[in-house]
Write a protein that holds these residues in place. Structure first.
Motif, PDB file in Angstrom:
ATOM      1  N   HIS A  78       0.819  -1.208   0.000  1.00  0.00           N
ATOM      2  CA  HIS A  78       0.000   0.000   0.000  1.00  0.00           C
ATOM      3  C   HIS A  78       0.856   1.263   0.000  1.00  0.00           C
ATOM      4  CE1 HIS A  78      -3.634  -2.304   1.902  1.00  0.00           C
ATOM      5  NE2 HIS A  78      -3.518  -2.509   0.603  1.00  0.00           N
ATOM      6  N   SER A  79       1.916   1.267   0.801  1.00  0.00           N
ATOM      7  CA  SER A  79       2.793   2.443   0.863  1.00  0.00           C
ATOM      8  C   SER A  79       3.483   2.683  -0.468  1.00  0.00           C
ATOM      9  CB  SER A  79       3.836   2.266   1.973  1.00  0.00           C
ATOM     10  OG  SER A  79       3.230   2.187   3.245  1.00  0.00           O
ATOM     11  N   LEU A  80       4.014   1.612  -1.068  1.00  0.00           N
ATOM     12  CA  LEU A  80       4.687   1.754  -2.361  1.00  0.00           C
ATOM     13  C   LEU A  80       3.720   2.211  -3.445  1.00  0.00           C
ATOM     14  CD1 LEU A  80       6.985  -1.422  -2.368  1.00  0.00           C
ATOM     15  CD2 LEU A  80       7.665   0.952  -1.990  1.00  0.00           C
ATOM     16  N   LEU A  81       2.496   1.672  -3.416  1.00  0.00           N
ATOM     17  CA  LEU A  81       1.501   2.060  -4.423  1.00  0.00           C
ATOM     18  C   LEU A  81       1.150   3.532  -4.302  1.00  0.00           C
ATOM     19  CD1 LEU A  81      -0.602   1.276  -6.607  1.00  0.00           C
ATOM     20  CD2 LEU A  81      -2.184   0.763  -4.724  1.00  0.00           C
ATOM     21  N   LEU A  82       0.817   3.975  -3.090  1.00  0.00           N
ATOM     22  CA  LEU A  82       0.435   5.373  -2.898  1.00  0.00           C
ATOM     23  C   LEU A  82       1.588   6.315  -3.222  1.00  0.00           C
ATOM     24  CD1 LEU A  82      -1.579   5.143   0.458  1.00  0.00           C
ATOM     25  CD2 LEU A  82      -2.504   5.461  -1.843  1.00  0.00           C
ATOM     26  N   ALA A  83       2.788   5.995  -2.725  1.00  0.00           N
ATOM     27  CA  ALA A  83       3.938   6.878  -2.932  1.00  0.00           C
ATOM     28  C   ALA A  83       4.308   6.957  -4.411  1.00  0.00           C
ATOM     29  CB  ALA A  83       5.128   6.397  -2.104  1.00  0.00           C
ATOM     30  N   SER A  84       4.238   5.826  -5.125  1.00  0.00           N
ATOM     31  CA  SER A  84       4.600   5.829  -6.552  1.00  0.00           C
ATOM     32  C   SER A  84       3.606   6.643  -7.367  1.00  0.00           C
ATOM     33  CB  SER A  84       4.656   4.388  -7.075  1.00  0.00           C
ATOM     34  OG  SER A  84       5.611   3.628  -6.380  1.00  0.00           O
ATOM     35  N   LEU A  85       2.318   6.422  -7.133  1.00  0.00           N
ATOM     36  CA  LEU A  85       1.303   7.165  -7.887  1.00  0.00           C
ATOM     37  C   LEU A  85       1.366   8.661  -7.561  1.00  0.00           C
ATOM     38  CD1 LEU A  85      -1.749   4.728  -7.598  1.00  0.00           C
ATOM     39  CD2 LEU A  85      -0.273   5.116  -9.588  1.00  0.00           C
ATOM     40  N   ALA A  86       1.551   8.988  -6.289  1.00  0.00           N
ATOM     41  CA  ALA A  86       1.617  10.401  -5.908  1.00  0.00           C
ATOM     42  C   ALA A  86       2.865  11.066  -6.474  1.00  0.00           C
ATOM     43  CB  ALA A  86       1.587  10.535  -4.385  1.00  0.00           C
ATOM     44  N   ALA A  87       3.993  10.358  -6.463  1.00  0.00           N
ATOM     45  CA  ALA A  87       5.222  10.935  -7.016  1.00  0.00           C
ATOM     46  C   ALA A  87       5.075  11.190  -8.510  1.00  0.00           C
ATOM     47  CB  ALA A  87       6.400  10.000  -6.748  1.00  0.00           C
ATOM     48  N   ALA A  88       4.485  10.219  -9.237  1.00  0.00           N
ATOM     49  CA  ALA A  88       4.295  10.414 -10.676  1.00  0.00           C
ATOM     50  C   ALA A  88       3.361  11.592 -10.946  1.00  0.00           C
ATOM     51  CB  ALA A  88       3.718   9.131 -11.289  1.00  0.00           C
ATOM     52  N   ALA A  89       2.270  11.690 -10.179  1.00  0.00           N
ATOM     53  CA  ALA A  89       1.335  12.801 -10.378  1.00  0.00           C
ATOM     54  C   ALA A  89       1.970  14.128 -10.006  1.00  0.00           C
ATOM     55  CB  ALA A  89       0.072  12.563  -9.538  1.00  0.00           C
TER      56      ALA A  89
END
Length: 559
Positions: free
Chosen positions: A344-355
């Motif tokens: 969950h942390s990796l998913l949220l952080a990756s999507l937020a960083a890309a956005a």
């Protein structure tokens, strides 16, 4: 003819469709990202349920007082420690100085709430230290001896200061490096001691930079919820969290958030006022630096102690405590709960960083292309999200998204008999949006710095050859911005992995990240179980520290 040519003013390339689309995209993006802050202000000014009298007569004065005391203590200690360490490693010669140059950044990898959990367990009555003292001296009860209470306001000030002082260290050191040797040499020639020259010359010149560092530390202090809550210090941030989640009072939480916004505006005003009143014209190029002061005898020992203690307290000791806990529970590395929290942390952080990087590119390029106008002001407003505490952003995101969900559900129920439920406010989309709002400033700053290194002549040449702003961006700017984009993505990714307040408020039911897992386990006094996810956050947090340490080039000082 000559007069008309002389009086004409060059207007640059005419505005194309690409220019207008870029301006529109930047305006929409900026307004969307500024929506949470505007929502809090609007709700505080026009509340549907006026709870101000109740808040003022009950909990609000206590929240404000404890928040002010916490910030005052953290501001004072970070100023003293950060400035002292920066001066020593920059201007003095003593053993282990190169080590402290980068080791002083290590506490940045430690979120305050993780350090709080480690020290509360280690220093509490049932902890290892007091147990050892009772065994050595034969004490049998708390009445036999005095020991400072770690779960107190003083404990919160101590722990948060040791985690946040690197902000002041970085900005103070940058200010000391830029100071030319001539001013300090004149002070020494007039009979000033090294300490006297520091107080009379170096410190006043560095005051604008130090003010920036202290302001950043105080903003992070105001954002904290885990450490203050664990120490039993009920601040404004904790008040927002409990008012909304424990009492279900969204209006009260929004109005406490408005008070926190006032604190943020005061901090921004303080920082800008300090820089404006203490502005000095320094050489554009790096000036010649003075010889480092050679410390001898007890001075060398004192310098090592002053530089080492904050690193030991803020990083080494809590890391060792967490490692000892994790070593006894290695089997947790394969548990479903831990692996799910990591995912969950990796998913949220990756999507937020890309956005954040994508939107930072839009805003950064538009800010460079447009010299003035309303859009530039909106861009600047949208980039202030980093100063807003996560709890405030959580409430500011939750209210408009919940309003949209309810309106859409009512419309579809009325006309189609379909119930959509909570599409946005009950999903990870709300968390990602809050992350982007909060950390866009990190991405925008890195991208803006990268754009400044691209000479305008390159873009002007592309425009002269018939390329529009969008074509020029993809063909010229984007390839040159790759290092800045990687740095921006990394910084946002790490910040999202550590973010706790906004995640606590916005996460869906039974959706845990590493940060929320640590918080919930520690709240249940299951500190050993929280060690592995805490160490995972710390390990990820070391990445930007390594990146920062590589930028700390030594100035040309005789050593």
């Amino acid at each position: 003819m000559s007069a008309s040519v002389t009086g004409a003013r060059f207007q640059g390339p005419p505005r194309t469709l690409g220019d207008r689309l870029l301006s529109l995209a930047a305006l929409i993006t900026g307004l969307a990202l500024a929506m949470p802050v505007l929502t809090i202000i609007l709700l505080a000014l026009t509340p549907t349920e006026n709870v101000w009298p109740h808040l003022i007569s009950t909990v609000l004065p206590g929240y404000v007082l404890r928040t002010l005391l916490l910030m005052a203590g953290v501001g004072l200690i970070t100023f003293v420690v950060g400035t002292a360490v920066a001066w020593l490693v920059t201007m003095c010669r003593f053993p282990l100085r190169p080590l402290f140059l980068w080791a002083s950044l290590l506490p940045l990898a430690m979120p305050g709430y993780i350090v709080a959990y480690a020290y509360v367990d280690f220093l509490s009555y049932a902890g290892p230290l007091q147990t050892w003292l009772r065994g050595v001296f034969g004490w049998t009860s708390p009445g036999d001896y005095w020991f400072p209470e770690i779960r107190s306001l003083g404990g919160a000030v101590f722990v948060l200061s040791m985690v946040l002082y690197p902000y002041v260290f970085l900005t103070a050191r940058a200010s000391f490096i830029r100071q030319p040797a001539t001013q300090l040499e004149v002070a020494r020639a007039l009979g000033r001691t090294p300490w006297g020259a520091f107080r009379a010359v170096a410190l006043p010149l560095a005051r604008p930079g130090i003010a920036v560092g202290v302001s950043l530390a105080l903003m992070e202090c105001l954002n904290d919820i885990g450490a203050a809550g664990f120490f039993g210090v009920r601040t404004l941030t904790l008040g927002v969290y409990t008012t909304w989640l424990s009492q279900g009072n969204l209006g009260g939480a929004a109005q406490i958030s408005a008070v926190m916004l006032l604190f943020i505006f005061l901090l921004v005003w303080f920082e800008r006022t300090a820089r404006r009143k203490q502005s000095f014209v320094l050489p554009a190029q790096r000036p010649r630096q003075p010889d480092r002061i050679r410390l001898n005898g007890w001075q060398r020992v004192l310098a090592v102690v002053v530089c080492a203690l904050p690193v030991i307290i803020g990083f080494v000791a809590p890391a060792l405590i967490l490692l000892s806990f994790a070593a006894s529970r290695l089997e947790d590395a394969l548990s479903v709960a831990y692996l799910r929290a990591v995912y969950h942390s990796l998913l949220l952080a990756s999507l937020a960083a890309a956005a954040a990087v994508a939107l930072g590119l839009v805003l950064g390029y538009a800010n460079r292309a447009m010299r003035k106008g309303f859009t530039r002001k909106v861009i600047r407003l949208a980039s202030l999200g980093y100063a807003i505490p996560g709890t405030v952003l959580g409430i500011g995101v939750l209210i408009p998204l919940a309003g949209f969900d309810n309106a859409l559900d009512s419309f579809l129920r009325a006309y189609f008999g379909i119930s959509t439920g909570l599409l946005l406010s009950g999903s990870i989309a709300a968390i990602i949006f809050a992350y982007v709002v909060r950390f866009l400033a990190v991405s925008f700053g890195a991208i803006e710095t990268g754009l400044q290194k691209v000479t305008p002549n390159v873009a002007a040449a592309a425009r002269t050859l018939g390329r529009g702003p969008i074509s020029a961006f993809f063909e010229v700017h984007l390839p040159l911005l790759r290092p800045a984009l990687v740095s921006a993505a990394l910084l946002v990714f790490v910040d999202c992995m550590k973010e706790l307040p906004a995640t606590l408020i916005l996460r869906p039911f039974d959706f845990e990240t590493l940060a929320t897992s640590v918080f919930l386990l520690a709240s249940l006094d299951q500190l050993e179980e929280s060690a592995l996810p805490a160490l995972t956050i710390v390990a990820v947090g070391l990445l930007p520290v390594i990146l920062l340490s590589r930028t700390l080039h030594e100035p040309h000082i005789t050593s």
